[in-house]
Design a protein around this motif. Sequence first.
Motif, PDB file in Angstrom:
ATOM      1  N   ALA A 140      66.937  16.422 -15.113  1.00 33.96           N
ATOM      2  CA  ALA A 140      66.067  16.507 -13.935  1.00 33.96           C
ATOM      3  C   ALA A 140      66.706  17.356 -12.839  1.00 33.96           C
ATOM      4  O   ALA A 140      66.055  18.202 -12.230  1.00 33.96           O
ATOM      5  CB  ALA A 140      65.760  15.099 -13.419  1.00 33.96           C
ATOM      6  N   MET A 141      68.005  17.136 -12.600  1.00 38.35           N
ATOM      7  CA  MET A 141      68.648  17.877 -11.503  1.00 38.35           C
ATOM      8  C   MET A 141      68.831  19.343 -11.851  1.00 38.35           C
ATOM      9  O   MET A 141      68.666  20.222 -11.006  1.00 38.35           O
ATOM     10  CB  MET A 141      69.985  17.227 -11.150  1.00 38.35           C
ATOM     11  CG  MET A 141      69.807  15.877 -10.461  1.00 38.35           C
ATOM     12  SD  MET A 141      71.363  15.156  -9.918  1.00 38.35           S
ATOM     13  CE  MET A 141      71.974  14.461 -11.452  1.00 38.35           C
ATOM     14  N   SER A 142      69.185  19.649 -13.092  1.00 40.36           N
ATOM     15  CA  SER A 142      69.416  21.061 -13.428  1.00 40.36           C
ATOM     16  C   SER A 142      68.107  21.836 -13.356  1.00 40.36           C
ATOM     17  O   SER A 142      68.050  22.915 -12.763  1.00 40.36           O
ATOM     18  CB  SER A 142      70.070  21.187 -14.803  1.00 40.36           C
ATOM     19  OG  SER A 142      69.267  20.596 -15.797  1.00 40.36           O
ATOM     20  N   LYS A 180      65.436  21.141 -11.693  1.00 44.37           N
ATOM     21  CA  LYS A 180      64.912  21.227 -10.329  1.00 44.37           C
ATOM     22  C   LYS A 180      65.481  22.454  -9.603  1.00 44.37           C
ATOM     23  O   LYS A 180      64.758  23.174  -8.930  1.00 44.37           O
ATOM     24  CB  LYS A 180      65.266  19.966  -9.541  1.00 44.37           C
ATOM     25  CG  LYS A 180      64.981  20.170  -8.048  1.00 44.37           C
ATOM     26  CD  LYS A 180      65.034  18.930  -7.224  1.00 44.37           C
ATOM     27  CE  LYS A 180      64.703  19.321  -5.782  1.00 44.37           C
ATOM     28  NZ  LYS A 180      64.444  18.192  -4.939  1.00 44.37           N
ATOM     29  N   TYR A 181      66.787  22.656  -9.725  1.00 46.96           N
ATOM     30  CA  TYR A 181      67.409  23.714  -8.922  1.00 46.96           C
ATOM     31  C   TYR A 181      67.525  25.052  -9.643  1.00 46.96           C
ATOM     32  O   TYR A 181      67.669  26.092  -9.004  1.00 46.96           O
ATOM     33  CB  TYR A 181      68.792  23.259  -8.453  1.00 46.96           C
ATOM     34  CG  TYR A 181      68.707  22.087  -7.498  1.00 46.96           C
ATOM     35  CD1 TYR A 181      68.223  22.274  -6.200  1.00 46.96           C
ATOM     36  CD2 TYR A 181      69.057  20.806  -7.901  1.00 46.96           C
ATOM     37  CE1 TYR A 181      68.114  21.202  -5.322  1.00 46.96           C
ATOM     38  CE2 TYR A 181      68.951  19.730  -7.037  1.00 46.96           C
ATOM     39  CZ  TYR A 181      68.476  19.934  -5.751  1.00 46.96           C
ATOM     40  OH  TYR A 181      68.354  18.877  -4.885  1.00 46.96           O
ATOM     41  N   LEU A 182      67.494  25.019 -10.977  1.00 50.35           N
ATOM     42  CA  LEU A 182      67.779  26.259 -11.708  1.00 50.35           C
ATOM     43  C   LEU A 182      66.592  26.763 -12.519  1.00 50.35           C
ATOM     44  O   LEU A 182      66.641  27.878 -13.045  1.00 50.35           O
ATOM     45  CB  LEU A 182      68.987  26.043 -12.633  1.00 50.35           C
ATOM     46  CG  LEU A 182      70.282  25.657 -11.912  1.00 50.35           C
ATOM     47  CD1 LEU A 182      71.374  25.307 -12.922  1.00 50.35           C
ATOM     48  CD2 LEU A 182      70.754  26.783 -10.994  1.00 50.35           C
ATOM     49  N   GLY A 183      65.540  25.953 -12.617  1.00 51.20           N
ATOM     50  CA  GLY A 183      64.382  26.364 -13.409  1.00 51.20           C
ATOM     51  C   GLY A 183      64.413  25.719 -14.789  1.00 51.20           C
ATOM     52  O   GLY A 183      65.425  25.157 -15.204  1.00 51.20           O
ATOM     53  N   GLU A 184      63.273  25.828 -15.501  1.00 57.07           N
ATOM     54  CA  GLU A 184      63.158  25.122 -16.787  1.00 57.07           C
ATOM     55  C   GLU A 184      63.989  25.775 -17.881  1.00 57.07           C
ATOM     56  O   GLU A 184      64.370  25.126 -18.851  1.00 57.07           O
ATOM     57  CB  GLU A 184      61.678  25.009 -17.175  1.00 57.07           C
ATOM     58  CG  GLU A 184      60.947  24.103 -16.185  1.00 57.07           C
ATOM     59  CD  GLU A 184      59.472  23.891 -16.492  1.00 57.07           C
ATOM     60  OE1 GLU A 184      58.905  24.662 -17.306  1.00 57.07           O
ATOM     61  OE2 GLU A 184      58.881  22.958 -15.903  1.00 57.07           O
ATOM     62  N   THR A 185      64.249  27.078 -17.725  1.00 57.21           N
ATOM     63  CA  THR A 185      65.213  27.757 -18.598  1.00 57.21           C
ATOM     64  C   THR A 185      66.260  28.385 -17.693  1.00 57.21           C
ATOM     65  O   THR A 185      65.910  29.130 -16.783  1.00 57.21           O
ATOM     66  CB  THR A 185      64.538  28.879 -19.421  1.00 57.21           C
ATOM     67  OG1 THR A 185      63.506  28.306 -20.223  1.00 57.21           O
ATOM     68  CG2 THR A 185      65.554  29.583 -20.312  1.00 57.21           C
ATOM     69  N   PHE A 186      67.512  28.041 -17.903  1.00 62.45           N
ATOM     70  CA  PHE A 186      68.541  28.677 -17.075  1.00 62.45           C
ATOM     71  C   PHE A 186      69.688  29.153 -17.944  1.00 62.45           C
ATOM     72  O   PHE A 186      69.694  28.954 -19.167  1.00 62.45           O
ATOM     73  CB  PHE A 186      68.980  27.756 -15.925  1.00 62.45           C
ATOM     74  CG  PHE A 186      69.581  26.444 -16.337  1.00 62.45           C
ATOM     75  CD1 PHE A 186      70.946  26.322 -16.542  1.00 62.45           C
ATOM     76  CD2 PHE A 186      68.775  25.318 -16.512  1.00 62.45           C
ATOM     77  CE1 PHE A 186      71.497  25.107 -16.927  1.00 62.45           C
ATOM     78  CE2 PHE A 186      69.316  24.098 -16.886  1.00 62.45           C
ATOM     79  CZ  PHE A 186      70.686  23.999 -17.096  1.00 62.45           C
ATOM     80  N   ASP A 187      70.678  29.819 -17.281  1.00 61.07           N
ATOM     81  CA  ASP A 187      71.638  30.602 -18.062  1.00 61.07           C
ATOM     82  C   ASP A 187      72.723  29.781 -18.762  1.00 61.07           C
ATOM     83  O   ASP A 187      72.864  29.856 -19.969  1.00 61.07           O
ATOM     84  CB  ASP A 187      72.311  31.646 -17.146  1.00 61.07           C
ATOM     85  CG  ASP A 187      71.303  32.680 -16.655  1.00 61.07           C
ATOM     86  OD1 ASP A 187      70.572  33.207 -17.507  1.00 61.07           O
ATOM     87  OD2 ASP A 187      71.231  32.932 -15.447  1.00 61.07           O
ATOM     88  N   ILE A 188      73.520  29.056 -17.986  1.00 62.12           N
ATOM     89  CA  ILE A 188      74.733  28.460 -18.571  1.00 62.12           C
ATOM     90  C   ILE A 188      74.809  26.978 -18.227  1.00 62.12           C
ATOM     91  O   ILE A 188      74.542  26.575 -17.094  1.00 62.12           O
ATOM     92  CB  ILE A 188      76.016  29.143 -18.027  1.00 62.12           C
ATOM     93  CG1 ILE A 188      75.935  30.666 -18.155  1.00 62.12           C
ATOM     94  CG2 ILE A 188      77.260  28.621 -18.752  1.00 62.12           C
ATOM     95  CD1 ILE A 188      77.140  31.403 -17.573  1.00 62.12           C
ATOM     96  N   HIS A 189      75.201  26.186 -19.205  1.00 59.28           N
ATOM     97  CA  HIS A 189      75.439  24.761 -18.970  1.00 59.28           C
ATOM     98  C   HIS A 189      76.841  24.457 -19.486  1.00 59.28           C
ATOM     99  O   HIS A 189      77.171  24.795 -20.618  1.00 59.28           O
ATOM    100  CB  HIS A 189      74.386  23.943 -19.727  1.00 59.28           C
ATOM    101  CG  HIS A 189      74.274  22.513 -19.285  1.00 59.28           C
ATOM    102  ND1 HIS A 189      75.374  21.704 -19.084  1.00 59.28           N
ATOM    103  CD2 HIS A 189      73.196  21.743 -18.998  1.00 59.28           C
ATOM    104  CE1 HIS A 189      74.962  20.498 -18.709  1.00 59.28           C
ATOM    105  NE2 HIS A 189      73.637  20.490 -18.638  1.00 59.28           N
ATOM    106  N   CYS A 190      77.663  23.856 -18.623  1.00 55.53           N
ATOM    107  CA  CYS A 190      79.078  23.613 -18.970  1.00 55.53           C
ATOM    108  C   CYS A 190      79.398  22.134 -18.965  1.00 55.53           C
ATOM    109  O   CYS A 190      78.704  21.324 -18.352  1.00 55.53           O
ATOM    110  CB  CYS A 190      80.019  24.219 -17.936  1.00 55.53           C
ATOM    111  SG  CYS A 190      79.753  25.906 -17.569  1.00 55.53           S
ATOM    112  N   GLY A 191      80.538  21.829 -19.579  1.00 53.25           N
ATOM    113  CA  GLY A 191      81.086  20.479 -19.553  1.00 53.25           C
ATOM    114  C   GLY A 191      82.216  20.417 -20.565  1.00 53.25           C
ATOM    115  O   GLY A 191      82.501  21.416 -21.245  1.00 53.25           O
ATOM    116  N   GLY A 192      82.855  19.279 -20.672  1.00 57.27           N
ATOM    117  CA  GLY A 192      83.896  19.106 -21.680  1.00 57.27           C
ATOM    118  C   GLY A 192      83.276  18.868 -23.049  1.00 57.27           C
ATOM    119  O   GLY A 192      82.096  18.513 -23.156  1.00 57.27           O
TER     120      GLY A 192
END
Length: 477
Positions: free
Chosen positions: A212-214, A216-228
């Motif tokens: 929901a948060m991603s 909301k701020y970045l659009g329904e398709t966005f470039d990069i998603h990071c994490g461990g």
Amino acid sequence: MLRLRNTLSGELEVFTPLDGETARLYSCGLTVYDYGHIGNFRTFVSVDILRRYLKYKGYRVLHVMNFTDVDDKTIRRAREEGISLRELTDRYIAAFLDDMRTLALETPEIMPRATEHIPEMVALVKRLQERGYTYRSEGSIYFRIAAFPEYGKLSKIRPEHIKPGARVDVDEYEKADVRDFVLWKAPKEPDEPRWETELGPGRPGWHLECSAMSMKYLGETFDIHCGGVDLIFPHHENEIAQSEAATGKPFVRYWVHTEFLLVEGEKMAKSRGNFYTLRDLLERGFDPMAIRYALLSVPYRTPLNFTFEGVRAAEATLANLRDFLWRVREARGEPGSNPAIADVLRRAAREFEEAMDQDLNTAQALGALHTLVGEVARAVISGALREDDRWQILDWIRRVNQVLGVLGEIEPEPLDPELHALIEERARARARRDYARADEIRRLLYERGIILEDTRSGTLWRRRRDLPKEPSGGARG
Ligand code: AMP
Ligand code: ZN
């Protein structure tokens, strides 16, 4: 061209932002029930390097990093401490922001709290309900993974192992437990935090929060998603399922996962007594920039073995780098540029960028920097360094440090005017061959913590390392 290894395809892929200019980036933030540990910070430092390098490459960056301020862990800890969820999470958010400054992590453009985005989460669940991806059981709402045939494409689990109808209510579980996961949790205990919503009373599942948060701020398709890497399953797999099922569009273009930090070769765990927060390390007297250096010195896709010797070695390396900067700044050379030095610089710049372009190979990028430092340091001593070289080298290191962020602000270090006057007096004494006075001044300066070195590029000064650190600025350890 920057190439990133995409966990989704397993391949190195050329990175280009969807809109050609702004890299839209989401990184899963800290679950704020405790202080961040150095494993967390390995991941946060690697994301920081990515965002800084994207800017170096000329992209604008829109980076969202959330705070997970409601989930199983935060609720359990608040209950144990007998305080409200908000009180607990406020405390650890403040601590985390402090730790970010300590480690020179740039502040993401947007840092949303999950508890402030409940309406967006409810709306996402409603979309999934309308499209037939959910079912209800005992007040909670679950995502039916059998309805999403692509489930497993990130973590490469095989959906045929999924037991239809089997459910999981907890936020974290293992691959062996692939089951329908909870989107909205009905309260089970009277004191459980809850929101009264159109979905009924309850709270969001952890995975739902990030979708929901991603979006909301970045659009329904966005470039990069990071994490461990620990987030690949189930967290990111579930984020993909919820988001793509709701929108019918690809959720994320590049998935970038940071490998684990190990401590002295073992998995970091509270039970093994090898569990360190950033604060633990600062209490042991380690320089935060050396911690940052140690964390970024291994490429993010390689497991990093964290040792105290490693941080001590990083402290020495940083001291040498700062020493080098002062030498180049203080050196006096002939006007113009030495073609051999210009060549060394061009080669270092090319190697640095090639290394970073290759999936952010920080180890090789640092290698390029150290090669330059070695060669230029020799040129300072032999007097081969000329005026224009000095500025070009300082300028390049400033640019490199905008990516690495380990050297702080690179400004000329001011020397106490009184000490400066002594250095000048010594130069005059040497010019009139009054070596007794020159030596006396050298001794005086040594007692005041300054070491002089006469080179063919003039007299250089640096601070002694064997003196205690001054409370503010100046001396270095
Ligand atoms: P958490 O607060 O558990 O949600 O974790 C915050 C971030 O730290 C996530 O991206 C995790 O994947 C990452 N992380 C947790 N432990 C480690 C570790 N030992 N090494 C590297 N990253 C980690
Ligand atoms: Zn997340």
